[in-house]
Scaffold this active site. Structure first.
Site, PDB file in Angstrom:
ATOM      1  N   LYS A 176     -10.182  10.793   8.270  1.00 53.67           N
ATOM      2  CA  LYS A 176      -9.865  11.012   6.859  1.00 53.67           C
ATOM      3  C   LYS A 176     -10.252   9.745   6.098  1.00 53.67           C
ATOM      4  O   LYS A 176      -9.568   8.732   6.133  1.00 53.67           O
ATOM      5  CB  LYS A 176      -8.383  11.301   6.638  1.00 53.67           C
ATOM      6  CG  LYS A 176      -8.185  11.872   5.248  1.00 53.67           C
ATOM      7  CD  LYS A 176      -7.028  11.350   4.470  1.00 53.67           C
ATOM      8  CE  LYS A 176      -7.022  10.089   3.746  1.00 53.67           C
ATOM      9  NZ  LYS A 176      -7.693   9.974   2.483  1.00 53.67           N
ATOM     10  N   GLU A 197      -0.393  -9.215  -2.619  1.00 54.69           N
ATOM     11  CA  GLU A 197      -1.830  -8.983  -2.549  1.00 54.69           C
ATOM     12  C   GLU A 197      -2.298  -8.443  -3.898  1.00 54.69           C
ATOM     13  O   GLU A 197      -1.786  -7.440  -4.378  1.00 54.69           O
ATOM     14  CB  GLU A 197      -2.098  -7.960  -1.445  1.00 54.69           C
ATOM     15  CG  GLU A 197      -3.550  -7.811  -1.147  1.00 54.69           C
ATOM     16  CD  GLU A 197      -3.782  -6.868   0.014  1.00 54.69           C
ATOM     17  OE1 GLU A 197      -3.179  -5.788   0.033  1.00 54.69           O
ATOM     18  OE2 GLU A 197      -4.578  -7.219   0.900  1.00 54.69           O
TER      19      GLU A 197
HETATM   20  P1  NAD Z   1      -4.039   2.829   0.850  1.00 53.00           P
HETATM   21  O1  NAD Z   1      -2.990   2.475   1.817  1.00 53.00           O
HETATM   22  O2  NAD Z   1      -3.640   3.314  -0.482  1.00 53.00           O
HETATM   23  O3  NAD Z   1      -4.986   3.954   1.430  1.00 53.00           O
HETATM   24  C1  NAD Z   1      -5.635   3.831   2.689  1.00 53.00           C
HETATM   25  C2  NAD Z   1      -5.875   5.211   3.229  1.00 53.00           C
HETATM   26  O4  NAD Z   1      -4.608   5.809   3.511  1.00 53.00           O
HETATM   27  C3  NAD Z   1      -6.595   6.148   2.285  1.00 53.00           C
HETATM   28  O5  NAD Z   1      -7.453   6.973   3.030  1.00 53.00           O
HETATM   29  C4  NAD Z   1      -5.453   6.958   1.704  1.00 53.00           C
HETATM   30  O6  NAD Z   1      -5.837   8.243   1.268  1.00 53.00           O
HETATM   31  C5  NAD Z   1      -4.524   7.074   2.899  1.00 53.00           C
HETATM   32  N1  NAD Z   1      -3.127   7.357   2.562  1.00 53.00           N
HETATM   33  C6  NAD Z   1      -2.469   7.077   1.418  1.00 53.00           C
HETATM   34  N2  NAD Z   1      -1.190   7.518   1.489  1.00 53.00           N
HETATM   35  C7  NAD Z   1      -1.037   8.079   2.722  1.00 53.00           C
HETATM   36  C8  NAD Z   1       0.045   8.688   3.406  1.00 53.00           C
HETATM   37  N3  NAD Z   1       1.239   8.832   2.825  1.00 53.00           N
HETATM   38  N4  NAD Z   1      -0.145   9.130   4.659  1.00 53.00           N
HETATM   39  C9  NAD Z   1      -1.344   8.976   5.268  1.00 53.00           C
HETATM   40  N5  NAD Z   1      -2.413   8.430   4.668  1.00 53.00           N
HETATM   41  C10 NAD Z   1      -2.273   7.968   3.413  1.00 53.00           C
HETATM   42  O7  NAD Z   1      -4.963   1.552   0.745  1.00 53.00           O
HETATM   43  P2  NAD Z   1      -6.272   1.407  -0.136  1.00 53.00           P
HETATM   44  O8  NAD Z   1      -5.824   1.226  -1.549  1.00 53.00           O
HETATM   45  O9  NAD Z   1      -7.257   2.464   0.166  1.00 53.00           O
HETATM   46  O10 NAD Z   1      -6.876   0.061   0.438  1.00 53.00           O
HETATM   47  C11 NAD Z   1      -6.455  -1.172   0.011  1.00 53.00           C
HETATM   48  C12 NAD Z   1      -5.509  -1.796   1.010  1.00 53.00           C
HETATM   49  O11 NAD Z   1      -6.077  -1.789   2.298  1.00 53.00           O
HETATM   50  C13 NAD Z   1      -5.220  -3.239   0.734  1.00 53.00           C
HETATM   51  O12 NAD Z   1      -3.853  -3.479   0.900  1.00 53.00           O
HETATM   52  C14 NAD Z   1      -5.993  -3.990   1.781  1.00 53.00           C
HETATM   53  O13 NAD Z   1      -5.506  -5.228   2.127  1.00 53.00           O
HETATM   54  C15 NAD Z   1      -5.937  -3.058   2.927  1.00 53.00           C
HETATM   55  N6  NAD Z   1      -7.044  -3.292   3.831  1.00 53.00           N
HETATM   56  C16 NAD Z   1      -6.782  -3.851   5.055  1.00 53.00           C
HETATM   57  C17 NAD Z   1      -7.822  -4.115   5.923  1.00 53.00           C
HETATM   58  C18 NAD Z   1      -7.586  -4.728   7.264  1.00 53.00           C
HETATM   59  O14 NAD Z   1      -8.422  -4.601   8.114  1.00 53.00           O
HETATM   60  N7  NAD Z   1      -6.470  -5.356   7.505  1.00 53.00           N
HETATM   61  C19 NAD Z   1      -9.109  -3.788   5.574  1.00 53.00           C
HETATM   62  C20 NAD Z   1      -9.348  -3.235   4.329  1.00 53.00           C
HETATM   63  C21 NAD Z   1      -8.286  -2.965   3.476  1.00 53.00           C
END
Ligand code: NAD
Length: 472
Positions: free
Chosen positions: A171, A379
């Site tokens: 996903k 962040e």
């Molecule tokens: P997010 O958590 O909003 O979304 C990430 C993914 O999770 C998306 O595909 C989203 O649709 C899905 N998602 C959202 N709610 C969900 C739920 N309730 N259940 C299951 N899936 C769900 O994050 P984002 O805004 O897409 O990305 C930014 C964040 O990601 C930042 O905090 C960043 O630091 C982190 N990030 C971490 C790494 C790492 O390797 N540590 C790498 C890139 C980004």
């Protein structure tokens, strides 16, 4: 060019989604809708997981050399699409094309190449006394990924999972699904057995939750925010499913008094602003020894002024927009709060000029940031650098570790032993000394609330393996 996609990839075929609902994909530079993709449902996830479950025994039993050959074909099919991938990321995310070509398209190809090699050479069984210890694939993997490095985050899960013998339901982020579609065009061309890799686009609350909670998903590999990671861990805990979590960060760039200041600040600012600051490992806190503090601020202001905002397809652009209007608002709020909490504006800020259209935020440097304030603790995920003065190495370590995160970091010093001593004391998953390059084979992951587990290289492969002891 019609960029709309209408299908899901299930059981080795492009198939119609169960609902007609769609999601809009925006170009953050023009704010226009550029495509739609299907909004998957829980029923689509059921179909995908059933296909992955049915394919698992066969793929797990496939000879390592055959698995490596399929991944090699995928590498070739992706390489042929590298330009299209870079352009698509520039379009749907806003990364400047030059950076998109090198990082967004280039890095995943390097990572995938590594797993072609590792797939062919799985860990050998080990003898421990009268036991034979063997490694086996963990099962069906649900992969849930963010938008900021839309191909890299997927490949960092999919490649080791497939190399290990797992099957996968992906996903991708709803904000950048077009890049995932290009990957699945390549997967289709590479010809994996039906059900080995499946794509269900959609929102987090619908498709993401269905994947994380599915009883037939053995492991959830997630990259995204700490808040979502916590939710996923809760869902997986109900059935004791394995989770790998790559979450947020607030990494410290420690600049000691004997550092090559010009390089340390220039590289530090570049790191903080990479991909418009939308990078989990970004060194968003610059910790500078008090004796060099004013000098460092002048260098940081000069470096920030060199970041030209604009269209990602314009070769002169060094900083693109943020991915969404909501993200821009969040970043603006962080800047306003950082200034209200006593931060001193050194570059950028709320009144700096911006392109007329697009979700841009000016490259911003804020000095004198209180290490306990929101700007130093939360962040931001935008081009915003917080600079904090420190008294000595001891104080630098204390401030660096004053965070609920621990994903990355850096140390700069003319004395490598001194830098290494500080690096060892930092409670974080990775530290770069004096600008050392990123190593795609090194373990990648977080301490504290930055996550659980490690991606990349052999460490990334381990995540997708079970361990069995056979006594004889
Ligand atoms: P997010 O958590 O909003 O979304 C990430 C993914 O999770 C998306 O595909 C989203 O649709 C899905 N998602 C959202 N709610 C969900 C739920 N309730 N259940 C299951 N899936 C769900 O994050 P984002 O805004 O897409 O990305 C930014 C964040 O990601 C930042 O905090 C960043 O630091 C982190 N990030 C971490 C790494 C790492 O390797 N540590 C790498 C890139 C980004």
């Amino acid at each position: 060019m019609d960029l709309a996609r209408t299908d899901l990839y299930l059981d080795g075929h492009w198939v119609t989604a169960s609902s007609r609902k769609t999601l809009e994909v925006h170009n953050p530079t023009t704010e226009e809708v550029v495509a739609t993709v299907p909004a998957g449902s829980a029923a689509d996830v059921d179909r995908a997981v059933a296909a992955a479950r049915a394919a698992f025994d066969g793929w797990a039993a496939t000879a390592p050399a055959d698995r490596a050959a399929r991944l090699d074909r995928l590498h070739a099919a992706l390489t042929a699409r590298a330009d299209e991938i870079a352009r698509t990321v520039a379009l749907e995310l806003g990364t400047p094309l030059k950076v998109a070509t090198r990082v967004q398209a280039g890095l995943p190809l390097t990572v995938l190449r590594g797993y072609v090699d590792l797939a062919g050479h799985p860990p050998a069984p080990e003898t421990v006394g009268n036991s034979l210890v063997v490694r086996e694939p963990v099962g069906v993997v649900g992969a849930i990924t963010p938008w900021n490095y839309p191909l890299h985050q997927v490949v960092a899960k999919l490649a080791p999972a497939l190399a290990a013998g797992c099957t996968v339901v992906l996903k991708p982020s709803e904000l950048t699904p077009l890049t995932a579609y290009l990957l699945f065009d390549a997967i289709d061309e590479a010809g994996f057995p039906p059900g080995v890799v499946n794509l269900v686009p959609g929102t987090g609350p619908v498709v993401g939750e269905a994947v994380a909670a599915h009883p037939d998903v053995d492991m959830v590999s997630f990259t995204g925010s700490t808040a979502t990671g916590r939710r996923i861990a809760h869902l997986a805990a109900d059935r004791i499913a394995r989770v790998a979590l790559e979450l947020g960060g607030k990494s410290a760039n420690v600049i000691l008094d004997d550092a090559d200041l010009a390089t340390a600040v220039k590289v530090g600012v570049g790191n903080a602003f990479l991909n418009s600051g939308q990078t989990c490992t970004a060194w968003t806190r610059m910790l500078v020894h008090r004796d060099r503090y004013d000098e460092a601020l002048a260098l940081a202001a000069k470096a920030a002024a060199g970041y030209r905002l604009g269209d990602p397809f314009d070769p002169a652009t060094r900083l693109g927009p943020l991915v969404s209007a909501a993200q821009r608002e969040r970043v603006r709020d962080h800047v306003a709060r950082g200034l209200a909490d006593g931060g001193r504006l050194v570059a950028g800020g709320p009144d700096a000029p911006l392109p007329e259209r697009g979700w841009f935020v000016a490259p911003t440097v804020i000095a004198d940031v209180d290490p306990d304030s929101a700007l130093a603790q939360e962040e931001v995920f935008g081009p915003v650098l917080a600079v904090i003065p420190v008294d000595d190495d001891e104080h630098a370590v204390a401030v660096a570790n004053n965070s609920r995160y621990g994903l990355a970091g850096a140390v700069w010093s003319g004395d490598e032993e001194r830098a290494l001593a500080v690096a060892r004391r930092m409670r974080t998953g990775a530290v770069d000394v004096n600008g050392a390059p990123f190593n795609p084979l090194a373990p990648f992951g977080g301490y504290k609330q930055s996550g659980l587990g490690r991606e990349l290289g052999t460490y990334g492969l381990e995540e997708f393996l079970q361990t069995k002891a056979i006594q004889r």
